[in-house]
Design a protein around this motif. Structure first.
Motif, PDB file in Angstrom:
ATOM      1  N   ASP A  68       0.860  -0.983  -0.156  1.00  0.00           N
ATOM      2  CA  ASP A  68       0.045  -0.302  -0.102  1.00  0.00           C
ATOM      3  C   ASP A  68       0.919   1.202   0.019  1.00  0.00           C
ATOM      4  N   ILE A  69       0.683   2.223  -1.042  1.00  0.00           N
ATOM      5  CA  ILE A  69       1.237   3.422  -1.081  1.00  0.00           C
ATOM      6  C   ILE A  69       0.440   4.443  -1.247  1.00  0.00           C
ATOM      7  N   ASP A  70       0.355   5.336  -0.320  1.00  0.00           N
ATOM      8  CA  ASP A  70      -0.541   6.556  -0.457  1.00  0.00           C
ATOM      9  C   ASP A  70       0.127   7.896   0.083  1.00  0.00           C
ATOM     10  N   ALA A  71      -0.283   8.948  -0.492  1.00  0.00           N
ATOM     11  CA  ALA A  71      -0.016  10.089   0.016  1.00  0.00           C
ATOM     12  C   ALA A  71      -1.085  11.147  -0.005  1.00  0.00           C
ATOM     13  N   SER A  72      -1.523  11.677   1.127  1.00  0.00           N
ATOM     14  CA  SER A  72      -2.657  12.537   1.186  1.00  0.00           C
ATOM     15  C   SER A  72      -2.405  13.872   2.205  1.00  0.00           C
ATOM     16  N   SER A  73      -3.258  14.806   1.770  1.00  0.00           N
ATOM     17  CA  SER A  73      -3.060  16.196   2.356  1.00  0.00           C
ATOM     18  C   SER A  73      -4.499  16.638   2.855  1.00  0.00           C
ATOM     19  N   ASN A  74      -4.660  17.166   3.975  1.00  0.00           N
ATOM     20  CA  ASN A  74      -5.830  17.657   4.782  1.00  0.00           C
ATOM     21  C   ASN A  74      -5.551  19.150   5.198  1.00  0.00           C
ATOM     22  N   ILE A  75      -6.274  20.137   4.981  1.00  0.00           N
ATOM     23  CA  ILE A  75      -6.083  21.315   5.274  1.00  0.00           C
ATOM     24  C   ILE A  75      -7.478  21.941   5.693  1.00  0.00           C
ATOM     25  N   ASP A  76      -7.753  22.314   7.114  1.00  0.00           N
ATOM     26  CA  ASP A  76      -8.785  22.650   7.889  1.00  0.00           C
ATOM     27  C   ASP A  76      -8.675  23.997   8.275  1.00  0.00           C
ATOM     28  N   ILE A  77      -9.551  24.934   7.783  1.00  0.00           N
ATOM     29  CA  ILE A  77      -9.415  26.304   8.334  1.00  0.00           C
ATOM     30  C   ILE A  77     -10.715  26.658   8.836  1.00  0.00           C
ATOM     31  N   THR A  78     -10.732  27.102   9.892  1.00  0.00           N
ATOM     32  CA  THR A  78     -12.053  27.578  10.729  1.00  0.00           C
ATOM     33  C   THR A  78     -11.996  29.229  10.936  1.00  0.00           C
ATOM     34  N   VAL A  79     -12.877  29.869  10.394  1.00  0.00           N
ATOM     35  CA  VAL A  79     -12.846  31.231  10.743  1.00  0.00           C
ATOM     36  C   VAL A  79     -14.046  31.633  11.685  1.00  0.00           C
ATOM     37  N   SER A  80     -14.014  32.156  12.887  1.00  0.00           N
ATOM     38  CA  SER A  80     -14.945  32.286  13.676  1.00  0.00           C
ATOM     39  C   SER A  80     -15.343  33.865  13.742  1.00  0.00           C
ATOM     40  N   LEU A  81     -16.556  34.411  13.473  1.00  0.00           N
ATOM     41  CA  LEU A  81     -16.963  35.589  13.436  1.00  0.00           C
ATOM     42  C   LEU A  81     -18.177  35.881  14.477  1.00  0.00           C
ATOM     43  N   GLY A  82     -17.648  36.851  15.357  1.00  0.00           N
ATOM     44  CA  GLY A  82     -18.666  36.760  16.679  1.00  0.00           C
ATOM     45  C   GLY A  82     -20.025  37.548  16.407  1.00  0.00           C
ATOM     46  N   LEU A  83     -20.319  38.873  16.610  1.00  0.00           N
ATOM     47  CA  LEU A  83     -21.590  39.534  16.373  1.00  0.00           C
ATOM     48  C   LEU A  83     -21.773  40.068  15.081  1.00  0.00           C
ATOM     49  N   ASP A  84     -22.687  40.162  14.512  1.00  0.00           N
ATOM     50  CA  ASP A  84     -22.951  40.455  12.954  1.00  0.00           C
ATOM     51  C   ASP A  84     -22.374  41.844  12.805  1.00  0.00           C
ATOM     52  N   ASP A  85     -21.109  41.429  11.920  1.00  0.00           N
ATOM     53  CA  ASP A  85     -20.363  42.506  11.562  1.00  0.00           C
ATOM     54  C   ASP A  85     -20.901  43.767  10.616  1.00  0.00           C
ATOM     55  N   SER A  86     -22.111  43.383  10.313  1.00  0.00           N
ATOM     56  CA  SER A  86     -22.836  44.437   9.520  1.00  0.00           C
ATOM     57  C   SER A  86     -23.203  45.800   9.994  1.00  0.00           C
ATOM     58  N   VAL A  87     -23.234  45.778  11.217  1.00  0.00           N
ATOM     59  CA  VAL A  87     -23.775  46.732  12.084  1.00  0.00           C
ATOM     60  C   VAL A  87     -22.617  47.666  12.579  1.00  0.00           C
ATOM     61  N   PHE A  88     -21.484  47.124  12.365  1.00  0.00           N
ATOM     62  CA  PHE A  88     -20.043  47.869  12.643  1.00  0.00           C
ATOM     63  C   PHE A  88     -19.660  48.527  11.471  1.00  0.00           C
ATOM     64  N   TRP A  89     -18.435  49.328  11.850  1.00  0.00           N
ATOM     65  CA  TRP A  89     -17.956  49.821  10.391  1.00  0.00           C
ATOM     66  C   TRP A  89     -16.775  48.923  10.044  1.00  0.00           C
ATOM     67  N   ALA A  90     -16.444  48.699   8.859  1.00  0.00           N
ATOM     68  CA  ALA A  90     -15.479  47.943   8.140  1.00  0.00           C
ATOM     69  C   ALA A  90     -15.971  46.505   8.349  1.00  0.00           C
ATOM     70  N   GLY A  91     -15.037  45.648   9.331  1.00  0.00           N
ATOM     71  CA  GLY A  91     -15.391  44.400   9.802  1.00  0.00           C
ATOM     72  C   GLY A  91     -15.204  43.438   8.986  1.00  0.00           C
ATOM     73  N   GLY A  92     -15.365  42.159   9.170  1.00  0.00           N
ATOM     74  CA  GLY A  92     -15.586  40.685   8.339  1.00  0.00           C
ATOM     75  C   GLY A  92     -14.365  40.491   8.175  1.00  0.00           C
ATOM     76  N   LEU A  93     -14.365  39.279   7.210  1.00  0.00           N
ATOM     77  CA  LEU A  93     -13.205  38.780   6.752  1.00  0.00           C
ATOM     78  C   LEU A  93     -12.708  39.408   5.528  1.00  0.00           C
ATOM     79  N   THR A  94     -11.484  39.684   5.494  1.00  0.00           N
ATOM     80  CA  THR A  94     -10.815  40.226   4.388  1.00  0.00           C
ATOM     81  C   THR A  94     -10.286  39.267   3.319  1.00  0.00           C
ATOM     82  N   GLY A  95      -9.805  38.080   3.524  1.00  0.00           N
ATOM     83  CA  GLY A  95      -9.625  37.271   2.456  1.00  0.00           C
ATOM     84  C   GLY A  95      -8.477  36.074   3.012  1.00  0.00           C
TER      85      GLY A  95
END
Length: 232
Positions: A195-222
């Motif tokens: 058995d020969i195997d190569a594998s990759s896993n990338i897990d990215i979790t982005v946690s945003l609290g209160l609704d950023d639409s009510v604040f200036w700027a805010g949010g996830l840039t990229g």
């Protein structure tokens, strides 16, 4: 019966030299280099006068086989990434590796980070992980079964619990995962499977609290770069 060596913390460079003194059928050697950026190299493995009857188990960040190695039991080599700055895991087989039992070669490259705060105006994470198993040209790897596995795993948790112009920016996530078998190399199983195997896993979790639409700027840039190369 056998020898168990645990080196603990720190960066260790270990050379294995076997010159023929393991007569009991159950004799084996286990070397666990512990934490740090450690390497184990088999430089001599002479079974011309006395066979190595038991298991050979090695655990470090880098393992290299530079001398033909034959054991009567199982061969188990495992590498895992060491320091947070160097998430590299490699197994390099430059000489024959044979066992009357099974052969298992596993390289794990692991990177993880967590950056979640009350207010994160600017958060960056750069994570790299690599895992490689390389069988050189004209080398034989043989056992009752042979398992060769390279794996990378990146786990990132970023975010803001109270978003006030928060900017979460994962700038660079890169993994490289490979199993390479050289020209003329032979990998064989006498009873089970290969058995020969190569594998990759990338897990990215982005946690945003209160609704950023009510604040200036805010949010996830990229997320600027997420790159994963998997080669067998």
């Amino acid at each position: 019966n056998g020898v168990n060596i645990f080196t603990g913390a720190g960066d260790d460079q270990i050379e294995v030299e076997y010159t023929g003194a393991a007569n009991p059928d159950t004799f084996g050697v286990t070397i666990d280099a512990g934490t740090g950026d450690d390497s184990i190299t088999i430089t001599t493995f002479d079974t011309s006068t006395e066979a190595f009857a038991g298991d050979l188990t090695l655990n470090a960040e880098d393992i290299t086989v530079d001398a033909a190695t034959n054991v009567g039991g199982n061969i188990t080599f495992s590498t895992a990434s060491g320091t947070p700055e160097e998430n590299n895991s490699t197994i390099t087989v430059n000489a024959d590796l044979t066992a009357d039992g099974s052969v298992s070669l596993t390289a794990d490259g692991v990177a993880a980070s967590s950056n979640v705060g009350l207010i994160n105006f600017f958060t960056t994470d750069t994570e790299r992980a690599s895992a490689a198993v390389t069988i050189a040209d004209n080398v034989t790897v043989s056992g009752t079964s042979v398992d060769i596995d390279a794996r990378t795993d990146v786990d990132i948790d970023v975010g803001s619990t109270l978003i006030l112009g928060a900017s979460v920016n994962v700038t660079d996530v890169t993994t490289s995962t490979s199993v390479t078998v050289g020209s003329g190399a032979t990998i064989s199983a006498t009873a089970g499977t290969v058995d020969i195997d190569a594998s990759s896993n990338i897990d990215i979790t982005v946690s945003l609290g209160l609704d950023d639409s009510v604040f200036w700027a805010g949010g996830l840039t990229g997320f600027d770069v997420v790159v994963s190369d998997v080669d067998v």
